[in-house]
Design a protein around this motif. Structure first.
Motif, short mmCIF file in Angstrom:
data_model
loop_
_atom_site.label_atom_id
_atom_site.label_comp_id
_atom_site.label_asym_id
_atom_site.label_seq_id
_atom_site.Cartn_x
_atom_site.Cartn_y
_atom_site.Cartn_z
N ALA A 64 0.84 -1.20 0.00
CA ALA A 64 0.00 0.00 0.00
C ALA A 64 0.88 1.25 0.00
O ALA A 64 0.59 2.22 -0.71
CB ALA A 64 -0.93 0.00 1.21
N GLU A 65 1.95 1.22 0.78
CA GLU A 65 2.85 2.37 0.85
C GLU A 65 3.50 2.62 -0.52
O GLU A 65 3.63 3.77 -0.95
CB GLU A 65 3.91 2.13 1.94
CG GLU A 65 4.57 3.38 2.45
CD GLU A 65 3.60 4.50 2.82
OE1 GLU A 65 3.78 5.63 2.30
OE2 GLU A 65 2.66 4.29 3.60
N ASP A 66 3.90 1.53 -1.20
CA ASP A 66 4.47 1.67 -2.55
C ASP A 66 3.47 2.34 -3.49
O ASP A 66 3.84 3.19 -4.30
CB ASP A 66 4.85 0.30 -3.13
CG ASP A 66 6.11 -0.27 -2.50
OD1 ASP A 66 6.80 0.47 -1.76
OD2 ASP A 66 6.40 -1.45 -2.72
N SER A 67 2.21 1.95 -3.38
CA SER A 67 1.18 2.55 -4.23
C SER A 67 0.99 4.03 -3.91
O SER A 67 0.81 4.84 -4.81
CB SER A 67 -0.15 1.81 -4.07
OG SER A 67 -0.02 0.51 -4.58
N LYS A 68 1.05 4.36 -2.62
CA LYS A 68 0.92 5.78 -2.23
C LYS A 68 2.08 6.59 -2.80
O LYS A 68 1.88 7.71 -3.29
CB LYS A 68 0.92 5.92 -0.71
CG LYS A 68 -0.37 5.50 -0.05
CD LYS A 68 -0.27 5.73 1.44
CE LYS A 68 -1.48 5.24 2.18
NZ LYS A 68 -1.38 5.47 3.63
N VAL A 69 3.27 6.03 -2.77
CA VAL A 69 4.44 6.71 -3.33
C VAL A 69 4.22 6.95 -4.82
O VAL A 69 4.50 8.04 -5.35
CB VAL A 69 5.75 5.90 -3.08
CG1 VAL A 69 6.89 6.43 -3.90
CG2 VAL A 69 6.09 5.92 -1.59
N GLY A 70 3.68 5.93 -5.51
CA GLY A 70 3.38 6.08 -6.94
C GLY A 70 2.40 7.21 -7.20
O GLY A 70 2.59 8.02 -8.10
N VAL A 71 1.34 7.27 -6.37
CA VAL A 71 0.33 8.33 -6.53
C VAL A 71 0.96 9.70 -6.28
O VAL A 71 0.73 10.65 -7.03
CB VAL A 71 -0.87 8.08 -5.57
CG1 VAL A 71 -1.77 9.30 -5.48
CG2 VAL A 71 -1.66 6.87 -6.03
N ARG A 72 1.80 9.79 -5.25
CA ARG A 72 2.45 11.07 -4.94
C ARG A 72 3.41 11.48 -6.06
O ARG A 72 3.54 12.67 -6.38
CB ARG A 72 3.17 11.00 -3.60
CG ARG A 72 2.21 10.89 -2.44
CD ARG A 72 2.92 10.87 -1.10
NE ARG A 72 1.99 10.58 -0.04
CZ ARG A 72 2.09 9.54 0.78
NH1 ARG A 72 3.11 8.70 0.67
NH2 ARG A 72 1.19 9.34 1.73
N ASN A 73 4.09 10.50 -6.66
CA ASN A 73 4.96 10.81 -7.79
C ASN A 73 4.16 11.33 -8.98
O ASN A 73 4.60 12.23 -9.69
CB ASN A 73 5.78 9.59 -8.20
CG ASN A 73 6.90 9.30 -7.23
OD1 ASN A 73 7.32 10.17 -6.47
ND2 ASN A 73 7.40 8.07 -7.23
N ASP A 74 2.97 10.74 -9.19
CA ASP A 74 2.09 11.22 -10.26
C ASP A 74 1.69 12.68 -10.00
O ASP A 74 1.64 13.49 -10.92
CB ASP A 74 0.84 10.34 -10.38
CG ASP A 74 1.16 8.92 -10.81
OD1 ASP A 74 2.20 8.72 -11.47
OD2 ASP A 74 0.37 8.00 -10.48
#
Length: 187
Positions: free
Chosen positions: A124-134
């Motif tokens: 989930a944290e990896d996905s959040k990082v992806g969203v923040r990078n977007d």
């Protein structure tokens, strides 16, 4: 300019949605005690010299909550299927009865449940990082447009829209994680 802003918003939303889809797949692979064909989703079997997904060389089913059964399309594949399951390092011990491969899914210990919950949290944290990078990429695009003549108000409003999107997707990720943790911790 409006077209460019819409394009940035649309592509950002698409990227964030892709992070959610990716997380769904990752969470499916984290087993929560109950046998499921998805648990073997990452298993590859050597089939005529090339690695092939398990579900393409046999039928994967769950006769009950603690058993996974793999009925190969060709009996000669049984040793390869067993080897593929062992190589995937899922903690399963496959057995064969000459006709099919059977896996007994052991009940999860409290410690294993905690480990799986940690694993889900990390995904989930990896996905959040992806969203923040977007979000960061989209904001950088807006700054470029601002240098090219986009009004400051438009830029601020668009950045607020992007932040709203980010908050929505982060909330979705948190909900998915909470559901998965509940599923994992339920005995």
């Amino acid at each position: 300019m409006n077209e460019e802003i819409n394009f940035i918003l649309d592509s950002t939303k698409e990227s964030m949605q892709a992070a959610i889809v990716h997380l769904e797949k990752k969470l499916l692979n984290i087993r929560a005690g109950k046998a499921s064909p998805a648990m073997l989703g990452s298993v590859m079997v050597e089939y005529y010299g090339s690695p092939t997904p398990l579900n393409q060389v046999g039928n994967v089913s769950t006769p009950d909550a603690r058993t996974i059964s793999i009925q190969p399309f060709e009996k000669s594949l049984i040793p390869e299927i067993e080897k593929g399951i062992m190589v995937a390092n899922l903690g399963f011990n496959p057995m064969n009865n000459g006709e099919s491969v059977i896996i007994n899914v052991p009940p999860l210990t409290e410690e294993r449940r905690r480990d799986l919950a940690k694993q889900a949290k990390a995904e989930a944290e990896d996905s959040k990082v992806g969203v923040r990078n977007d979000r960061k990429s989209a904001n950088n695009e807006i700054k470029k447009l601002e240098k090219e003549g986009l009004s400051e108000d438009m830029a601020k409003n668009t950045e607020l829209d992007i932040q709203e999107l980010t908050n929505t997707y982060i909330k979705k990720i948190d909900e998915m994680l909470a559901n998965k943790e509940t599923e994992i911790m339920t005995v």
